[in-house]
Design a protein around this motif. Structure first.
Motif, PDB file in Angstrom:
ATOM      1  N   GLY A 183       0.838  -0.989   0.080  1.00  0.00           N
ATOM      2  CA  GLY A 183      -0.056  -0.069   0.051  1.00  0.00           C
ATOM      3  C   GLY A 183       0.856   1.235  -0.026  1.00  0.00           C
ATOM      4  O   GLY A 183       1.808   1.195   0.835  1.00  0.00           O
ATOM      5  N   LYS A 184       0.575   2.196  -0.896  1.00  0.00           N
ATOM      6  CA  LYS A 184       1.504   3.258  -0.875  1.00  0.00           C
ATOM      7  C   LYS A 184       0.528   4.499  -0.863  1.00  0.00           C
ATOM      8  O   LYS A 184      -0.487   4.735  -1.431  1.00  0.00           O
ATOM      9  CB  LYS A 184       2.137   3.494  -2.257  1.00  0.00           C
ATOM     10  CG  LYS A 184       3.119   2.486  -2.679  1.00  0.00           C
ATOM     11  CD  LYS A 184       3.799   2.630  -3.968  1.00  0.00           C
ATOM     12  CE  LYS A 184       4.641   1.543  -4.254  1.00  0.00           C
ATOM     13  NZ  LYS A 184       5.071   1.652  -5.525  1.00  0.00           N
ATOM     14  N   THR A 185       0.765   5.614   0.116  1.00  0.00           N
ATOM     15  CA  THR A 185       0.178   6.669   0.451  1.00  0.00           C
ATOM     16  C   THR A 185       1.017   7.664   0.366  1.00  0.00           C
ATOM     17  O   THR A 185       2.229   7.634   0.936  1.00  0.00           O
ATOM     18  CB  THR A 185      -0.837   6.504   1.595  1.00  0.00           C
ATOM     19  OG1 THR A 185       0.007   6.456   2.708  1.00  0.00           O
ATOM     20  CG2 THR A 185      -1.863   5.502   1.693  1.00  0.00           C
ATOM     21  N   THR A 192      -4.693  12.889   2.659  1.00  0.00           N
ATOM     22  CA  THR A 192      -3.650  11.521   2.305  1.00  0.00           C
ATOM     23  C   THR A 192      -4.365  11.069   1.050  1.00  0.00           C
ATOM     24  O   THR A 192      -5.557  11.316   0.778  1.00  0.00           O
ATOM     25  CB  THR A 192      -3.823  10.626   3.337  1.00  0.00           C
ATOM     26  OG1 THR A 192      -2.883   9.755   3.045  1.00  0.00           O
ATOM     27  CG2 THR A 192      -5.219  10.023   3.590  1.00  0.00           C
ATOM     28  N   ARG A 193      -3.454  10.468   0.236  1.00  0.00           N
ATOM     29  CA  ARG A 193      -3.974   9.999  -1.100  1.00  0.00           C
ATOM     30  C   ARG A 193      -3.233   8.671  -1.376  1.00  0.00           C
ATOM     31  O   ARG A 193      -2.060   8.618  -0.890  1.00  0.00           O
ATOM     32  CB  ARG A 193      -3.897  10.975  -2.363  1.00  0.00           C
ATOM     33  CG  ARG A 193      -4.642  10.621  -3.446  1.00  0.00           C
ATOM     34  CD  ARG A 193      -4.651  12.013  -4.220  1.00  0.00           C
ATOM     35  NE  ARG A 193      -3.450  12.170  -5.054  1.00  0.00           N
ATOM     36  CZ  ARG A 193      -2.897  11.653  -5.935  1.00  0.00           C
ATOM     37  NH1 ARG A 193      -3.232  10.790  -6.405  1.00  0.00           N
ATOM     38  NH2 ARG A 193      -1.938  12.202  -6.515  1.00  0.00           N
ATOM     39  N   SER A 194      -3.935   7.824  -1.884  1.00  0.00           N
ATOM     40  CA  SER A 194      -3.076   6.430  -2.199  1.00  0.00           C
ATOM     41  C   SER A 194      -2.586   6.469  -3.662  1.00  0.00           C
ATOM     42  O   SER A 194      -3.176   7.208  -4.537  1.00  0.00           O
ATOM     43  CB  SER A 194      -4.125   5.210  -2.164  1.00  0.00           C
ATOM     44  OG  SER A 194      -5.083   5.122  -2.843  1.00  0.00           O
ATOM     45  N   SER A 195      -1.576   5.601  -3.963  1.00  0.00           N
ATOM     46  CA  SER A 195      -0.870   5.873  -5.278  1.00  0.00           C
ATOM     47  C   SER A 195      -1.804   5.260  -6.687  1.00  0.00           C
ATOM     48  O   SER A 195      -1.891   5.789  -7.471  1.00  0.00           O
ATOM     49  CB  SER A 195       0.511   5.206  -5.413  1.00  0.00           C
ATOM     50  OG  SER A 195       0.107   3.663  -5.152  1.00  0.00           O
ATOM     51  N   ASP A 196      -2.893   4.489  -5.967  1.00  0.00           N
ATOM     52  CA  ASP A 196      -3.909   4.004  -6.974  1.00  0.00           C
ATOM     53  C   ASP A 196      -5.104   4.804  -7.066  1.00  0.00           C
ATOM     54  O   ASP A 196      -5.858   4.159  -7.887  1.00  0.00           O
ATOM     55  CB  ASP A 196      -4.113   2.330  -6.720  1.00  0.00           C
ATOM     56  CG  ASP A 196      -4.794   2.211  -5.174  1.00  0.00           C
ATOM     57  OD1 ASP A 196      -5.201   3.363  -4.604  1.00  0.00           O
ATOM     58  OD2 ASP A 196      -5.210   1.029  -4.755  1.00  0.00           O
ATOM     59  N   LEU A 216      -8.102   5.915  -2.506  1.00  0.00           N
ATOM     60  CA  LEU A 216      -8.150   6.649  -1.226  1.00  0.00           C
ATOM     61  C   LEU A 216      -7.675   7.859  -1.686  1.00  0.00           C
ATOM     62  O   LEU A 216      -6.742   8.389  -2.022  1.00  0.00           O
ATOM     63  CB  LEU A 216      -7.230   5.955  -0.380  1.00  0.00           C
ATOM     64  CG  LEU A 216      -7.289   6.506   1.107  1.00  0.00           C
ATOM     65  CD1 LEU A 216      -8.858   6.524   1.821  1.00  0.00           C
ATOM     66  CD2 LEU A 216      -6.141   6.169   1.953  1.00  0.00           C
ATOM     67  N   ASP A 217      -8.529   8.970  -1.272  1.00  0.00           N
ATOM     68  CA  ASP A 217      -8.299  10.354  -1.335  1.00  0.00           C
ATOM     69  C   ASP A 217      -9.066  11.133  -0.493  1.00  0.00           C
ATOM     70  O   ASP A 217     -10.119  11.390  -0.485  1.00  0.00           O
ATOM     71  CB  ASP A 217      -8.673  10.841  -2.945  1.00  0.00           C
ATOM     72  CG  ASP A 217      -7.884  12.240  -3.059  1.00  0.00           C
ATOM     73  OD1 ASP A 217      -7.462  12.983  -2.023  1.00  0.00           O
ATOM     74  OD2 ASP A 217      -8.121  12.772  -4.001  1.00  0.00           O
TER      75      ASP A 217
END
Length: 131
Positions: A9-11, A21-25, A28-29
């Motif tokens: 998981g990358k945020t 916060t936002r995930s690389s995919d 999640l934003d």
């Protein structure tokens, strides 16, 4: 047995607990605003989802078919004492249509299986309750 990476998981977070916060995919934003405890809610959401998977795995390992899906209510407390912050957690688990003794066995097994439970073991107070 050789280790195998399943997922990373990358945020990216800006502004800490009062930022975003936002995930690389892109799944999640979120905007994180005070005094909303977003970090505790996110941790509880991730842990409870993982815990459900661990219950399901424990059932499969025991060749038990769950008639209804498990449910978990996670409560993550952010505390302060003696000038230091710390967490406490409660996982309130519901296993509908499962005998209480068997349900207790499954949640204890899940607590041994779940990576979040392993990561917190000995680090924070955790209560896993069958409700």
């Amino acid at each position: 047995m050789a280790e195998k990476l399943l997922f990373t998981g990358k945020t990216h977070n800006t502004g800490g607990r009062n930022g975003g916060t936002r995930s690389s995919d892109g799944q999640l934003d979120l905007r994180l605003t005070q005094p909303h405890p977003a970090a505790e809610n996110l941790f509880g959401a991730a842990w409870s989802a993982c815990f459900i998977g661990a219950i399901e795995l424990a059932a499969v390992q025991r060749k038990i078919r769950l008639a209804a899906g498990p449910e978990v209510d996670a409560e993550i407390d952010l505390n302060v004492g003696d000038g230091s912050y710390f967490l406490r957690a409660r996982l309130n688990v519901s296993l509908p249509d499962v005998d209480r003794e068997l349900a207790q066995e499954l949640i204890e097994a899940a607590h041994d299986i779940c990576p979040y439970s392993k990561a917190t073991r000995g680090n924070i107070d955790v209560a896993v309750n069958l409700v």
